[in-house]
Design a protein around this motif. Structure first.
Motif, mmCIF file in Angstrom:
data_model
loop_
_atom_site.group_PDB
_atom_site.id
_atom_site.type_symbol
_atom_site.label_atom_id
_atom_site.label_comp_id
_atom_site.label_asym_id
_atom_site.label_seq_id
_atom_site.Cartn_x
_atom_site.Cartn_y
_atom_site.Cartn_z
ATOM 1 N N PHE A 315 -0.190 74.612 38.735
ATOM 2 C CA PHE A 315 -0.176 76.013 38.991
ATOM 3 C C PHE A 315 0.192 76.710 37.770
ATOM 4 C CE2 PHE A 315 -1.243 74.793 43.251
ATOM 5 C CZ PHE A 315 -0.950 75.875 43.933
ATOM 6 N N PRO A 316 -0.342 78.135 37.524
ATOM 7 C CA PRO A 316 0.470 78.865 36.672
ATOM 8 C C PRO A 316 1.920 79.281 36.945
ATOM 9 C CG PRO A 316 -1.086 80.207 37.864
ATOM 10 C CD PRO A 316 -1.500 78.898 38.226
ATOM 11 N N ASN A 317 2.467 79.265 35.878
ATOM 12 C CA ASN A 317 4.130 79.595 35.829
ATOM 13 C C ASN A 317 3.874 81.387 36.563
ATOM 14 O OD1 ASN A 317 5.178 77.314 35.206
ATOM 15 N ND2 ASN A 317 5.403 78.085 33.428
ATOM 16 N N ALA A 318 4.706 81.779 37.371
ATOM 17 C CA ALA A 318 4.678 82.916 38.179
ATOM 18 C C ALA A 318 6.088 83.334 38.482
ATOM 19 C CB ALA A 318 3.648 83.102 38.977
ATOM 20 N N PHE A 319 6.613 84.643 38.229
ATOM 21 C CA PHE A 319 7.772 85.081 38.673
ATOM 22 C C PHE A 319 7.731 86.386 38.921
ATOM 23 C CE2 PHE A 319 11.930 87.078 37.819
ATOM 24 C CZ PHE A 319 12.823 86.167 38.571
ATOM 25 N N LEU A 320 8.427 86.881 40.119
ATOM 26 C CA LEU A 320 8.616 88.211 40.530
ATOM 27 C C LEU A 320 10.155 88.314 41.291
ATOM 28 C CD1 LEU A 320 7.012 90.791 41.057
ATOM 29 C CD2 LEU A 320 6.472 90.157 43.092
ATOM 30 N N PRO A 321 10.651 88.968 40.655
ATOM 31 C CA PRO A 321 12.129 89.103 41.215
ATOM 32 C C PRO A 321 12.095 89.256 42.895
ATOM 33 C CG PRO A 321 11.972 90.537 39.205
ATOM 34 C CD PRO A 321 10.533 90.102 39.666
ATOM 35 N N TYR A 322 12.879 88.428 43.475
ATOM 36 C CA TYR A 322 12.930 88.397 44.815
ATOM 37 C C TYR A 322 13.976 89.390 45.638
ATOM 38 C CZ TYR A 322 12.476 86.957 49.816
ATOM 39 O OH TYR A 322 12.194 86.772 50.963
#
Length: 399
Positions: A315-322
């Motif tokens: 999977f691509p790395n993905a970050f969204l502040p939770y």
């Protein structure tokens, strides 16, 4: 007794012994470790062969407590929308220490010398004299001032390169795909090889730290050996298949390669002259096993609780502040207008998007969307089902 509802409890299955320090990452009120589960939310594995396993519909992620994922059917997981993580760098220090240990030991003929001393058992008081008379056959060379070639300057290769400089070696590195993070950590005194052929030609010792791919398979072969210095030592702590074993045996017999040190013994390697076989000890330290287990567990926990992805191999790395808002996580084919269709489905239900991120990797993409308004429980299944009906969607999860 826990007051957390069963809907919030997630099941983790282990397929090998996983250090308790890693399992402690999963709080008992939110997770259960059930190694008999046939349909866990996630799996942590080390070397267990998963290629013949049946995966349940509930499985969302697999974490390999180590770097290599050859024991995991990654393509099958991708088609099913199952994230596969690994733990690059968690065992880097352990491998680095063993590489430098064997580099020095092989240069000083330590392995042969120790084996020879054992043959003197039973000689009694004559042993000291025999040792003095026989030690000249094991005269070695110092590594100071010699050139070490490092192929692959990732977490392990960079550590080896930097520490070899501290041992007064000259170091030359080759890695056309070096990351920015690694470049920052690499000493400026590591010389850059513009081609792998340059590294072959200049190195007295060569250590390789690259993944096994179609491009790297049997990269050490007759052609490569012909470019190297006579008597070069080659250290392989990455994958046995990087070596053409017939060509290696011939190079060892001719003296073109002085020593071959490998962490991947097999019948052919054991029959080679001047080959030193290590029983796959690269990452076999208590500290490394704990580091890998903790890193794998944290990656799974982060993904299960927030949908964020780091160090996935498929999977691509993905970050969204939770922030606690209702979150949609969708894995889908990387095709035009996919994000537009997902956001349209959300807006059709009169919901506002607070934040989102979309990342792609080859033919696949991953989208995280935070919904501004509180989605009631009756609406969630409907929205989730609506998005699942979009052509190209593989999995959808509401967090």
């Amino acid at each position: 007794m826990s007051t957390i509802t069963l809907e919030r409890v997630k099941t983790i299955k282990t397929l090998n012994h996983i250090a308790q320090s890693g399992l402690n990452v999963f709080h008992k009120d939110h997770y259960v470790i059930d190694n008999e589960s046939e349909d866990p939310d996630a799996i942590i594995v080390r070397s267990f062969n998963m290629h013949t396993m049946e995966f349940g519909a509930n499985l969302k992620a697999i974490a390999r407590a180590g770097a290599g994922v050859n024991n995991i059917p990654v393509d099958v997981c991708t088609e099913r929308g199952i994230v596969v993580f690994n733990t690059p760098g968690a065992n880097a220090n352990a491998v680095k220490e063993l590489v430098l240990t064997t580099l020095i030991a092989s240069s000083r003929n330590l392995f042969d010398g120790v084996s020879w001393v054992k043959t003197l058992e039973g000689e009694g008081e004559q042993i000291p004299k025999l040792v003095e008379a026989g030690k000249k056959q094991f005269v070695g060379k110092e590594i100071k001032g010699k050139t070490l070639g490092v192929i692959g300057l990732g977490a392990i290769g960079a550590l080896i390169a930097n520490d070899a400089l501290g041992l007064d070696m000259d170091v030359i590195g080759f890695d056309p795909f070096i990351s920015v993070d690694t470049a920052w950590n690499l000493s400026r005194n590591v010389q850059r090889a513009m081609t792998i052929e340059q590294l072959f030609a200049e190195s007295d010792f060569i250590t390789v730290h690259v993944p096994l791919t179609d491009d790297t398979r049997e990269m050490f072969n007759e052609t490569a050996f012909s470019m190297m210095k006579p008597g070069v030592h080659i250290l392989n702590f990455s994958r046995g298949e990087l070596i053409n074993e017939e060509d290696m045996a011939a190079a060892l017999n001719s003296g073109k390669v002085g020593k071959y040190i490998t962490d991947f013994p097999n019948e052919k390697v054991l029959k080679m002259n001047n080959a030193i076989s290590i029983p796959h000890l690269g990452a076999s330290t208590t500290e490394s096993e704990e580091n890998c287990a903790i890193m794998a567990a944290r990656q799974l926990k982060e993904f299960l609780e927030t949908g964020n992805i780091k160090h996935s191999v498929n999977f691509p790395n993905a970050f969204l502040p939770y922030t606690g808002k209702q979150r949609l996580a969708a894995f889908h084919h990387n095709v035009p207008n996919m994000v537009g269709q997902i956001t349209s489905a959300i807006s059709d239900d009169h919901l506002n998007i607070a934040d989102m991120v979309n990342r792609s990797r080859g033919d696949y993409a991953y989208t995280l969307i935070d919904i501004d308004s509180e989605v009631n429980k009756k609406l969630v299944p409907g929205l989730e089902e609506k998005i699942k009906q979009i052509a190209g969607i593989i999995t959808v999860r509401v967090i």
